[in-house]
Design an enzyme around this catalytic site. Structure first.
Site, PDB file in Angstrom:
ATOM      1  N   SER A 110       0.806  -1.230   0.000  1.00  0.00           N
ATOM      2  CA  SER A 110       0.000   0.000   0.000  1.00  0.00           C
ATOM      3  C   SER A 110       0.836   1.277   0.000  1.00  0.00           C
ATOM      4  O   SER A 110       0.320   2.340  -0.351  1.00  0.00           O
ATOM      5  CB  SER A 110      -0.934   0.019   1.206  1.00  0.00           C
ATOM      6  OG  SER A 110      -1.829  -1.055   1.157  1.00  0.00           O
ATOM      7  N   GLU A 234      -8.979   6.458  26.141  1.00  0.00           N
ATOM      8  CA  GLU A 234      -9.521   5.108  26.374  1.00  0.00           C
ATOM      9  C   GLU A 234      -8.543   4.241  27.169  1.00  0.00           C
ATOM     10  O   GLU A 234      -8.663   3.015  27.197  1.00  0.00           O
ATOM     11  CB  GLU A 234      -9.875   4.461  25.029  1.00  0.00           C
ATOM     12  CG  GLU A 234     -10.955   5.253  24.294  1.00  0.00           C
ATOM     13  CD  GLU A 234     -11.360   4.642  22.950  1.00  0.00           C
ATOM     14  OE1 GLU A 234     -12.513   4.224  22.838  1.00  0.00           O
ATOM     15  OE2 GLU A 234     -10.519   4.591  22.034  1.00  0.00           O
ATOM     16  N   GLU A 278      -9.384   6.054  17.512  1.00  0.00           N
ATOM     17  CA  GLU A 278      -8.903   4.791  18.108  1.00  0.00           C
ATOM     18  C   GLU A 278      -7.409   4.910  18.376  1.00  0.00           C
ATOM     19  O   GLU A 278      -6.717   5.711  17.759  1.00  0.00           O
ATOM     20  CB  GLU A 278      -9.107   3.609  17.145  1.00  0.00           C
ATOM     21  CG  GLU A 278     -10.483   2.969  17.184  1.00  0.00           C
ATOM     22  CD  GLU A 278     -10.773   2.191  18.466  1.00  0.00           C
ATOM     23  OE1 GLU A 278      -9.827   1.712  19.128  1.00  0.00           O
ATOM     24  OE2 GLU A 278     -11.966   2.074  18.806  1.00  0.00           O
ATOM     25  N   HIS A 454      -1.574  -9.945  -0.295  1.00  0.00           N
ATOM     26  CA  HIS A 454      -2.041  -9.185  -1.454  1.00  0.00           C
ATOM     27  C   HIS A 454      -1.830 -10.049  -2.701  1.00  0.00           C
ATOM     28  O   HIS A 454      -1.117 -11.049  -2.658  1.00  0.00           O
ATOM     29  CB  HIS A 454      -1.228  -7.905  -1.645  1.00  0.00           C
ATOM     30  CG  HIS A 454      -1.314  -6.957  -0.503  1.00  0.00           C
ATOM     31  ND1 HIS A 454      -0.551  -5.818  -0.425  1.00  0.00           N
ATOM     32  CD2 HIS A 454      -2.078  -6.970   0.614  1.00  0.00           C
ATOM     33  CE1 HIS A 454      -0.847  -5.163   0.681  1.00  0.00           C
ATOM     34  NE2 HIS A 454      -1.761  -5.844   1.340  1.00  0.00           N
TER      35      HIS A 454
HETATM   36 ZN   LIG Z   1      -2.612  -5.091   3.070  1.00  0.00          ZN
END
Ligand SMILES: [Zn+2]
Length: 491
Positions: A110, A234, A278, A454
Site C-alpha cells: 500500500s 480510552e 482509536e 495481497h
Molecule cells: Zn494489506
C-alpha cells in the site's frame, strides 16, 4: 475488427432501435435493457470544465474480486440474488483497469501503490512520497528522492485538504498523501532507526496541519501522537519516546481535537479538525461503536470543505477491507466494503458532477478467489449451491469436492484459514451453511500463512465529473494522479 464489421457495428449503434424490431428476442427484457444501455452510453458527454473539487476514494485491498464480493453481499442484503446489483461505484460512468505493481514488486504494497496515485510516480514497495531511486530504509537518501505529493500539490494551488481513513492516519495509504518516508513503518519516532534524521510520519501530519496545508484529518492511530508512558482517553498507551504530545501541539496551534462520536457530533467544522477515534485502526464496520462511520466522516469532510473558495481535495480510505482480507474473514471484508459503498453514495449525492471529480479505486487486490459453479443467489459468505437447470435461483443442493465435503462461494489461495497444518498435512473441515455465514468465519485457503497476502491482479478506477472520461483503457496506477492534476488545472 475488419472494416465491414466495424461499419455494421456503427450502423447498429446509430440505428439499433430500427434493427431491434426485427429480432425474435425484441421483447426479451435483457435485449431491451441492452438497447437502453447503448442509448444511455451514447448520451454520456465528457465534462471538460476545470474540476473545482476532487474526491479520491480508496478501499484498501478492494480489487475487482473483492469488489465483486461486496456487490453480491450488498445486493443479497437488499433481498436480491446479488449478481444483478449495482454498487454506487459500478454506476459511475467512466472506468479504467489499473496495473498496481510497484517498481520492484510484482505483488505491491500500500505504500508503493499509494505513492503512485498520490504523487504521479511509481516507486518501490514500502516507501512513501519518494521515487524508486531510494532503497527501503535508507534514511539518508530521503531528501534527494522526495517527490511532490497530493497534499503539497493541491494545497499549493489553493485547495483545502482533507485526509480520512478508517486505518491509522499514519498508515501507508493516508500517509502517502502527505508524508515522505524511507519506510512506511516509521509512524512514530520510536520506530525510526538510530541516527535517522527523517521526521516520523505522525510529526509530518501535524506539521502539515500546523502549516495549514491539511485542514481536516479523521481516522485512527492516536498512539503514534502521544508518549509511551502517557494514556489516551480510552486508557491506551502511546508510541512516542521523544517526549512530544502531538495532540497537545495541534491544539496549541488552534486545531480542534476530537476522539469519539460525541466530539464528532459537536465539532465546529469551520475550524481545522484532527479526529483520532482509536489508539490503532478504527473498528471494523461490523464491530463499530462509539466512532463515526466512513460515510459520516465523508459527509463531514465534504461539509467542512465545500465553502472553500478554490475548492478542495479530499482523500478517503476504507482501510479495513484490506485487514479483513488479510484475516481471511470474508464477512468483515464485505461489511467494510458496504461501508465504503455508502461513503461513495454520500460523495455522489453531496456533490455536483459539473464541478467535482470523484475517483474511486483500490490500491491492490488480494489472493481472493471464487468457486463454481454456484447457482444464482448462493450467499456470498455461504456454501456454493448447485444451479437449478429449470429455474433462476440456486437449487438446495450444496456442491461438494472429491472429498465429499461442501465448499463455500469464496475462498483464498493462502492465509490463516489454510486447510494444511504446520506439519504439512491436513484435510478440509466439513463446513455447514451456519458456520460459513458467521461473522467470525475464516474462509478456507490453501497455503498456510498467518496473514493472507495481497495479489498483483488489476484493480478498477471508477469516476464521475470533470475529465473523468480520461479514465479509459488499461493504465498504470500513477496515471490516476495525472488525471486528477489535469482536471484541477485544465483551462
Ligand atoms: Zn494489506
Amino acid at each position: 475488427m475488419n472494416k465491414s464489421i466495424l461499419m455494421a457495428a456503427t450502423l447498429l449503434l446509430t440505428s439499433s432501435a430500427a434493427f431491434a424490431a426485427d429480432f425474435k428476442q425484441a421483447d426479451n427484457q435483457w435485449f431491451k435493457d441492452g438497447q437502453a444501455t447503448v442509448k444511455m452510453l451514447m448520451g454520456v458527454q465528457p465534462i471538460t470544465e476545470k474540476a473545482k473539487n476532487i474526491i479520491l476514494l480508496i478501499a484498501d485491498g478492494n480489487g475487482i474480486g473483492t469488489n465483486y464480493a461486496t456487490r453480491l453481499y450488498q445486493g443479497q442484503q437488499m433481498g436480491k440474488l446479488g449478481s444483478e446489483h449495482v454498487l454506487p461505484q459500478d454506476a459511475l460512468p467512466h472506468v479504467a483497469i489499473v496495473k498496481t505493481y510497484n517498481t520492484n514488486a510484482q505483488t505491491p504494497d500500500s505504500a508503493g501503490t499509494g505513492t503512485a496515485f498520490h504523487t504521479g510516480v511509481k516507486t518501490k514497495a514500502g516507501v512513501l512520497g519518494v521515487d524508486e531511486t531510494l532503497a527501503r530504509g535508507d534514511c539518508s537518501g530521503v531528501d534527494a528522492a522526495t517527490v511532490t505529493n497530493a497534499v503539497e500539490f493541491f494545497s499549493g494551488i489553493g485547495k483545502e485538504i482533507g485526509v480520512i481513513s478508517t486505518a491509522r492516519l499514519t498508515h501507508a495509504t493516508p500517509a502517502s498523501a502527505y508524508a515522505h518516508s524511507a519506510d512506511r513503518n516509521w509512524e512514530a519516532d520510536s520506530y525510526l532507526p538510530e541516527g535517522c534524521g527523517q521526521k516520523d510520519i505522525a510529526v509530518q501530519l501535524i506539521d502539515a496541519m500546523k502549516s495549514g496545508s491539511v485542514d481536516l484529518a479523521l481516522g485512527g492511530g492516536r498512539r503514534n501522537f502521544i508518549a509511551k508512558d502517557a494514556k489516551d482517553e480510552e486508557g491506551k498507551g502511546g508510541k512516542r519516546t521523544d517526549g512530544k504530545n502531538l495532540i497537545e501541539e495541534a491544539k496549541a496551534a488552534g486545531i480542534q481535537y476530537i476522539w469519539d462520536d460525541k466530539g464528532f457530533a459537536s465539532a465546529d467544522w469551520s475550524k481545522p479538525v484532527l479526529g483520532l477515534f482509536e489508539s490503532s485502526h478504527m473498528k471494523y464496520e461490523a464491530d463499530r461503536t462509539g466512532e463515526p462511520s466512513l460515510a459520516e466522516m465523508t459527509a463531514a469532510g465534504i461539509n467542512a470543505l465545500k465553502d472553500s473558495e478554490n475548492g478542495y481535495f479530499l482523500t478517503i480510505e476504507a482501510g479495513r477491507v484490506d485487514h479483513a482480507n488479510h484475516a481471511g474473514n470474508a464477512a468483515r471484508v464485505v461489511t467494510d466494503g458496504v461501508a465504503f459503498a455508502d461513503a461513495i453514495a454520500k460523495a455522489v449525492a453531496m456533490t455536483d458532477p459539473e464541478e467535482t471529480l470523484i475517483v474511486v479505486t483500490a490500491d491492490h487486490e488480494h489472493a481472493i478467489a471464487f468457486n463454481g459453479y454456484c447457482g444464482r443467489g448462493s450467499n456470498v459468505l455461504g456454501l456454493c449451491y448447485d444451479i437449478d437447470g429449470a429455474g433462476t435461483k440456486h437449487s438446495d443442493k450444496p456442491l461438494t469436492g472429491k472429498d465429499g465435503k461442501p465448499y463455500t462461494v469464496m475462498g483464498y489461495l493462502n492465509g490463516p484459514g489454510s486447510i494444511i497444518g504446520e506439519d504439512g498435512t491436513g484435510s478440509r473441515p466439513d463446513v455447514t451453511q451456519e458456520e460459513a455465514t458467521d461473522i467470525d468465519y475464516v474462509q478456507q485457503s490453501l497455503i498456510p500463512l498467518s496473514s493472507e497476502s495481497h495479489s498483483g491482479e488489476d484493480v478498477a478506477v471508477y469516476s464521475r465529473g470533470p475529465w473523468s472520461h480520461l479514465f479509459d483503457s488499461t493504465i498504470e496506477q500513477n496515471v490516476i494522479f495525472h488525471v486528477m492534476m489535469h482536471a484541477a488545472t485544465a483551462e
